[in-house]
Motif scaffolding. Structure first.
Motif, PDB file in Angstrom:
ATOM      1  N   UNK A 330       0.832  -1.333   0.128  1.00 44.56           N
ATOM      2  CA  UNK A 330       0.028   0.010  -0.048  1.00 44.56           C
ATOM      3  C   UNK A 330       0.728   1.372  -0.055  1.00 44.56           C
ATOM      4  N   UNK A 331       1.920   1.321   0.769  1.00 47.41           N
ATOM      5  CA  UNK A 331       2.606   2.347   1.070  1.00 47.41           C
ATOM      6  C   UNK A 331       3.375   2.679  -0.492  1.00 47.41           C
ATOM      7  N   UNK A 332       3.638   1.703  -1.276  1.00 48.45           N
ATOM      8  CA  UNK A 332       4.137   1.989  -2.727  1.00 48.45           C
ATOM      9  C   UNK A 332       3.070   2.764  -3.610  1.00 48.45           C
ATOM     10  N   UNK A 333       1.925   2.886  -3.294  1.00 45.42           N
ATOM     11  CA  UNK A 333       0.885   3.372  -4.171  1.00 45.42           C
ATOM     12  C   UNK A 333       1.081   4.899  -3.785  1.00 45.42           C
ATOM     13  N   UNK A 334       1.582   5.495  -2.637  1.00 44.67           N
ATOM     14  CA  UNK A 334       1.727   6.862  -2.405  1.00 44.67           C
ATOM     15  C   UNK A 334       2.666   7.319  -2.990  1.00 44.67           C
ATOM     16  N   UNK A 335       2.949   8.657  -3.322  1.00 42.24           N
ATOM     17  CA  UNK A 335       4.113   9.177  -3.980  1.00 42.24           C
ATOM     18  C   UNK A 335       5.188   9.696  -2.981  1.00 42.24           C
ATOM     19  N   UNK A 336       6.657   9.802  -3.493  1.00 41.40           N
ATOM     20  CA  UNK A 336       7.640   9.993  -2.869  1.00 41.40           C
ATOM     21  C   UNK A 336       7.391  11.331  -2.036  1.00 41.40           C
ATOM     22  N   UNK A 337       7.500  11.355  -0.845  1.00 42.27           N
ATOM     23  CA  UNK A 337       7.221  12.548   0.050  1.00 42.27           C
ATOM     24  C   UNK A 337       5.721  12.476   0.624  1.00 42.27           C
ATOM     25  N   UNK A 338       4.992  11.388   0.311  1.00 42.50           N
ATOM     26  CA  UNK A 338       3.889  11.286   0.663  1.00 42.50           C
ATOM     27  C   UNK A 338       2.832  12.350   0.768  1.00 42.50           C
ATOM     28  N   UNK A 339       2.908  13.219  -0.342  1.00 41.64           N
ATOM     29  CA  UNK A 339       2.004  14.355  -0.419  1.00 41.64           C
ATOM     30  C   UNK A 339       2.207  15.212   0.978  1.00 41.64           C
ATOM     31  N   UNK A 340       3.215  15.485   1.246  1.00 38.65           N
ATOM     32  CA  UNK A 340       3.657  16.177   2.398  1.00 38.65           C
ATOM     33  C   UNK A 340       3.396  15.670   3.803  1.00 38.65           C
ATOM     34  N   UNK A 341       2.929  14.700   3.934  1.00 37.36           N
ATOM     35  CA  UNK A 341       2.606  14.109   5.249  1.00 37.36           C
ATOM     36  C   UNK A 341       4.140  13.762   5.661  1.00 37.36           C
ATOM     37  N   UNK A 342       4.418  14.216   7.214  1.00 38.56           N
ATOM     38  CA  UNK A 342       5.570  13.692   7.637  1.00 38.56           C
ATOM     39  C   UNK A 342       5.296  13.322   8.929  1.00 38.56           C
ATOM     40  N   UNK A 343       5.925  11.999   9.333  1.00 34.19           N
ATOM     41  CA  UNK A 343       6.038  11.225  10.886  1.00 34.19           C
ATOM     42  C   UNK A 343       7.512  11.517  11.373  1.00 34.19           C
ATOM     43  N   UNK A 344       7.607  12.154  12.589  1.00 32.31           N
ATOM     44  CA  UNK A 344       8.613  12.047  13.512  1.00 32.31           C
ATOM     45  C   UNK A 344       8.442  10.777  14.381  1.00 32.31           C
ATOM     46  N   UNK A 345       9.683   9.881  14.108  1.00 27.60           N
ATOM     47  CA  UNK A 345       9.262   8.458  14.801  1.00 27.60           C
ATOM     48  C   UNK A 345      10.065   8.362  16.199  1.00 27.60           C
ATOM     49  N   UNK A 346       9.722   9.339  17.285  1.00 25.83           N
ATOM     50  CA  UNK A 346      10.350   9.394  18.530  1.00 25.83           C
ATOM     51  C   UNK A 346       9.281   9.417  19.697  1.00 25.83           C
ATOM     52  N   UNK A 347       8.691   8.369  19.840  1.00 23.21           N
ATOM     53  CA  UNK A 347       7.522   8.046  20.772  1.00 23.21           C
ATOM     54  C   UNK A 347       7.852   6.869  21.798  1.00 23.21           C
ATOM     55  N   UNK A 348       9.277   6.520  21.742  1.00 28.48           N
ATOM     56  CA  UNK A 348       9.672   5.283  22.605  1.00 28.48           C
ATOM     57  C   UNK A 348      10.649   5.845  23.455  1.00 28.48           C
ATOM     58  N   UNK A 349      10.562   6.897  24.314  1.00 33.16           N
ATOM     59  CA  UNK A 349      11.393   7.212  25.245  1.00 33.16           C
ATOM     60  C   UNK A 349      12.481   8.221  24.935  1.00 33.16           C
ATOM     61  N   UNK A 350      13.367   8.601  25.877  1.00 31.22           N
ATOM     62  CA  UNK A 350      14.197   9.688  25.426  1.00 31.22           C
ATOM     63  C   UNK A 350      15.120   9.273  24.423  1.00 31.22           C
ATOM     64  N   UNK A 351      15.415  10.129  23.329  1.00 30.50           N
ATOM     65  CA  UNK A 351      16.486   9.716  22.137  1.00 30.50           C
ATOM     66  C   UNK A 351      17.762  10.444  22.432  1.00 30.50           C
ATOM     67  N   UNK A 352      18.694   9.457  22.518  1.00 28.78           N
ATOM     68  CA  UNK A 352      20.092   9.818  22.905  1.00 28.78           C
ATOM     69  C   UNK A 352      20.499  11.134  21.784  1.00 28.78           C
ATOM     70  N   UNK A 353      20.321  10.677  20.530  1.00 27.41           N
ATOM     71  CA  UNK A 353      20.692  11.461  19.379  1.00 27.41           C
ATOM     72  C   UNK A 353      20.101  12.837  19.412  1.00 27.41           C
ATOM     73  N   UNK A 354      18.929  12.899  20.186  1.00 25.76           N
ATOM     74  CA  UNK A 354      18.465  14.448  20.380  1.00 25.76           C
ATOM     75  C   UNK A 354      18.643  14.804  21.765  1.00 25.76           C
ATOM     76  N   UNK A 355      19.894  14.466  22.337  1.00 28.63           N
ATOM     77  CA  UNK A 355      20.136  14.835  23.515  1.00 28.63           C
ATOM     78  C   UNK A 355      19.269  14.412  24.726  1.00 28.63           C
ATOM     79  N   UNK A 356      18.979  13.325  24.650  1.00 29.14           N
ATOM     80  CA  UNK A 356      17.981  12.619  25.576  1.00 29.14           C
ATOM     81  C   UNK A 356      16.667  13.463  25.647  1.00 29.14           C
TER      82      UNK A 356
END
Length: 495
Positions: A330-356
């Motif tokens: 299904x994901x292949x049917x959407x265009x590159x960039x998903x028509x400007x829909x964006x997801x930030x995948x940071x919902x599983x605790x403090x992120x070390x690469x984002x300074x915790x």
């Protein structure tokens, strides 16, 4: 001659039996079929029961035996891979005192940050190569402060793999690699960190005897051997965290070689021969499986807490009737960039690469008249790939510039779309292999038991199954837009 590998994951335990001569898996099994629970008593907390891991290990081994195709009595060595940074505490009778505080738990961030400040940035980074941050040492300090009566009962502290080895053999050992992932190891003195131990007031007796990763960590006891239908006295000859083990399974052992994985969490792991560190401790350096005092081999690790965990949440929320393969289609049917829909995948605790920071996961720019589940599935994969690029740029700042990344064809890399997007986002070719954490642990056991003459001998039959090259259609515009949205979110958290 057969080797048994055990991989203690966050979601399940997987075991594999490997024919050492042919270097091939003859049987494997996972338990349970559904994902293991993570206990979260408060926001940012994450715990699992070590007894659950042990039960799952026995069940997975039993399922593997049931598949047949080998004689369990031919198994001659055992290797263990495990989820990193978890804290396991046992008393003098080897009884678990509390649930393990696992890798994605965020409760000790402030304790670790204060230790970094009080011990001193230069001392922490030059000796431990990391801030104490949200690692095992800080979690132990949290127990000392908040559960003092329980703390007083501790005989030994362990990481998850040390615990499983203890259950198999009755012996408790650890390694320089394990101590380094807990921020207990001083690379300048090649031993337990006096700075960390003294600062937190830990007793040296809490720490197990230190042995090389590739060595005997005890032998299977008679009662456990009988329960698991294995021979008494089989040695456990390898223990390593899941990411160093993933690198081993991909034959990533030399300086400049780089591995990646995108399971529950996402990792890029590069090998270095220099005692390097990130000044902000956004990427972390640990002793690799082949680290010795004389021959430095360090693993530089970038971790994203929410990769497969985000995609699982997306499936449960928007694609519960679909398989992951159907979601990918299904994901292949959407265009590159998903028509400007964006997801930030940071919902599983403090992120070390984002300074915790606890940034959280975000779905941005949703258009109710335009976006479909296909857009969400694609935006999730693109968001994860962008997070990898963001972290890789931090690694590049610190001198890690891969020209090739090796990955197993599993988890998120089963998706051709994700693999292409990862390559487009990072600009680095990906070489895909049939690798597996439990099979890697079995190979490690063979190296530790000297069944293989060398690590090179252990991978003499290994070869890539695919290679994906960057294409001219740049993903840069999508990435820069994603990065700008992430920065806005980070700025909103500033006091």
């Amino acid at each position: 001659m057969l080797l048994l590998g055990i991989d203690i994951g966050t979601s399940s335990v997987k075991v594999s039996v490997v024919d050492a001569a042919a270097q091939r898996v003859v049987a494997s099994a996972s338990y349970p079929e559904t994902e293991s629970p993570i206990i979260s008593l408060q926001t940012g907390w994450a715990e699992q029961s070590p007894d659950m891991w042990w039960h799952q290990t026995g069940q997975a081994i039993a399922l593997c035996h049931k598949k047949g195709g080998y004689n369990p009595e031919d198994i001659s060595a055992i290797g263990i891979a495990y989820q990193m940074h978890g804290l396991v505490l046992v008393d003098k009778n080897q009884k678990v005192l509390r649930n393990s505080i696992i890798w994605c738990d965020s409760r000790a961030v402030e304790i670790g940050d204060k230790a970094f400040e009080d011990i001193g940035q230069e001392a922490c980074l030059s000796h431990m190569l990391n801030s104490p941050g949200n690692f095992t040492a800080s979690k132990l300090a949290w127990v000392k402060v908040n559960e003092p009566e329980l703390y007083d009962k501790i005989d030994k502290i362990m990481l998850p793999g040390d615990y499983i080895a203890m259950k198999l053999t009755g012996e408790i050992t650890t390694s320089a690699s394990a101590l380094s992932e807990g921020i207990f190891f001083d690379f300048q003195f090649n031993g337990l960190s006096k700075d960390v131990v003294d600062y937190f007031g830990f007793d040296n007796e809490l720490f197990p005897v230190v042995k090389p990763v590739f060595s005997s960590h005890g032998r299977l006891t008679a009662d456990v051997a009988a329960a698991l239908r294995l021979n008494t006295g089989i040695p456990v000859t390898y223990k390593a965290g899941d990411q160093p083990n993933n690198a081993l399974s991909l034959n990533v052992l030399k300086p400049g070689e780089v591995a990646a994985t995108a399971g529950t969490s996402g990792v890029i792991y590069g090998v270095s021969d220099e005692l390097t560190y990130d000044p902000q401790s956004r990427v972390n350096t640990f002793a690799h499986v082949n680290y010795t005092n004389e021959r430095k081999r360090l693993g530089v690790l970038l971790c994203i807490n929410g990769t497969g965990s985000l995609y699982r949440w997306i499936k449960n929320s928007f694609g519960s009737s679909l398989t992951y393969q159907q979601m990918n289609a299904e994901a292949e049917k959407a265009p590159t960039g998903a028509d400007d829909l964006r997801i930030l995948p940071f919902g599983n605790g403090a992120e070390r690469m984002l300074n915790n920071k606890l940034v959280g996961a975000h779905l941005l720019n949703i258009d109710l008249n335009l976006h479909s589940p296909a857009h969400i599935f694609r935006a999730a994969q693109e968001g994860i790939a962008c997070a990898f690029r963001y972290g890789l740029d931090i690694m590049r700042e610190n001198g890690m510039n891969p020209t090739l990344i090796k990955a197993g064809k599993n988890n998120m890399f089963l998706s051709e779309l994700f693999t292409r997007t990862f390559v487009s986002a990072t600009g680095v070719p990906v070489e895909l292999h049939n690798n597996d954490g439990s099979a890697g642990a079995a190979i490690g056991a063979g190296i530790g038991a000297e069944i293989f003459s060398s690590a090179a001998d252990a991978f003499s039959n290994a070869s890539a199954i695919d290679r994906v090259e960057p294409k001219s259609d740049s993903f840069e515009e999508v990435y820069q837009d994603w990065k700008g949205l992430l920065q806005k979110q980070i700025n909103s958290l500033q006091p």
